[in-house]
Design a protein around this motif. Structure first.
Motif, PDB file in Angstrom:
ATOM      1  N   SER A   1       0.906  -1.083   0.096  1.00  0.00           N
ATOM      2  CA  SER A   1       0.092  -0.085   0.042  1.00  0.00           C
ATOM      3  C   SER A   1       0.997   1.125  -0.126  1.00  0.00           C
ATOM      4  O   SER A   1       0.955   2.026   0.853  1.00  0.00           O
TER       5      SER A   1
ATOM      6  N   GLU B   1      -8.054  -9.589   7.157  1.00  0.00           N
ATOM      7  CA  GLU B   1      -9.449  -8.930   7.831  1.00  0.00           C
ATOM      8  C   GLU B   1      -9.201  -8.804   9.054  1.00  0.00           C
ATOM      9  O   GLU B   1      -9.375  -7.926   9.773  1.00  0.00           O
TER      10      GLU B   1
ATOM     11  N   ALA C   1      -5.892   3.408   3.564  1.00  0.00           N
ATOM     12  CA  ALA C   1      -5.699   2.291   2.597  1.00  0.00           C
ATOM     13  C   ALA C   1      -5.464   2.739   1.293  1.00  0.00           C
ATOM     14  O   ALA C   1      -5.939   3.902   0.935  1.00  0.00           O
TER      15      ALA C   1
ATOM     16  N   SER D   1      -6.790   2.569  -2.416  1.00  0.00           N
ATOM     17  CA  SER D   1      -7.931   2.314  -3.245  1.00  0.00           C
ATOM     18  C   SER D   1      -7.611   1.579  -4.369  1.00  0.00           C
ATOM     19  O   SER D   1      -6.898   1.747  -5.060  1.00  0.00           O
TER      20      SER D   1
ATOM     21  N   ASP E   1     -10.473  -6.582  -3.403  1.00  0.00           N
ATOM     22  CA  ASP E   1      -9.809  -5.787  -2.739  1.00  0.00           C
ATOM     23  C   ASP E   1     -10.584  -4.685  -1.933  1.00  0.00           C
ATOM     24  O   ASP E   1     -10.565  -4.363  -0.730  1.00  0.00           O
TER      25      ASP E   1
ATOM     26  N   ILE F   1     -11.759  -4.212   1.888  1.00  0.00           N
ATOM     27  CA  ILE F   1     -11.883  -2.997   2.666  1.00  0.00           C
ATOM     28  C   ILE F   1     -13.164  -2.559   3.158  1.00  0.00           C
ATOM     29  O   ILE F   1     -13.173  -2.121   4.424  1.00  0.00           O
TER      30      ILE F   1
ATOM     31  N   GLN G   1     -14.106  -2.034   7.098  1.00  0.00           N
ATOM     32  CA  GLN G   1     -14.760  -0.747   7.428  1.00  0.00           C
ATOM     33  C   GLN G   1     -15.943  -0.859   8.292  1.00  0.00           C
ATOM     34  O   GLN G   1     -16.195   0.108   9.113  1.00  0.00           O
TER      35      GLN G   1
ATOM     36  N   LEU H   1      -9.425   6.105   1.895  1.00  0.00           N
ATOM     37  CA  LEU H   1      -8.828   5.619   0.940  1.00  0.00           C
ATOM     38  C   LEU H   1      -7.946   6.570  -0.359  1.00  0.00           C
ATOM     39  O   LEU H   1      -8.633   7.573  -0.283  1.00  0.00           O
TER      40      LEU H   1
END
Length: 148
Positions: A14, A84, A101, A103, A114, A118, A122, A131
């Protein structure tokens, strides 16, 4: 004090999120956490050899050292397990106030997976999620390479 988390897996870094987090943490004097989640060990998964060197890990550690040498305060953690679940556990245990994170980009073949990942994270945490979109220059360069 803000407590910012950037997390990544060995399969994908990331980098945009990490860059954004380092910059933001420096401006607002926040505490920054970097979390690398490795896949479950071979004993648990019964499959592939996950002890192979992780290129993402090497690059992440190098970038963290560079940021620290420039005055950034970053705490670095490695965890093993389901991505996760590990991110959610880390957020709860460390009272994270912001998760940054990347995007998933249009050119990412796993973008749907992906983004779903996320979104699942969230919905299970009680902090903000930011993002970071991929840089357009990198996206244009990637498209040019595909066309040539």
């Amino acid at each position: 004090m803000e407590r910012i988390l950037v997390s990544m897996e060995c399969s994908s870094g990331s980098w945009g999120a990490l860059s954004r987090a380092i910059s933001l943490a420096g401006r607002i004097d926040a505490r920054l956490f970097a979390l690398l989640v490795l896949p479950p060990s071979e004993k648990e998964s019964g499959g592939e050899d996950h002890n192979a060197p992780c290129v993402i890990r090497e690059r992440l550690e190098l970038l963290i050292e560079i940021a620290k040498s420039e005055g950034s305060r970053i705490d670095y953690f490695i965890s093993e397990g389901n991505y996760e679940e590990e991110v959610i556990r880390f957020v709860e245990q460390n009272r994270i106030t912001l998760v940054i994170a990347d995007s998933p980009g249009e050119d990412n073949p796993h973008s749907d997976r992906d983004l779903a990942q996320i979104r699942k994270i969230q919905h299970r945490i009680a902090c903000r999620v930011e993002l970071v979109s991929p840089r357009k220059i990198q996206t244009l360069q990637h498209r040019r390479k595909q066309l040539s």
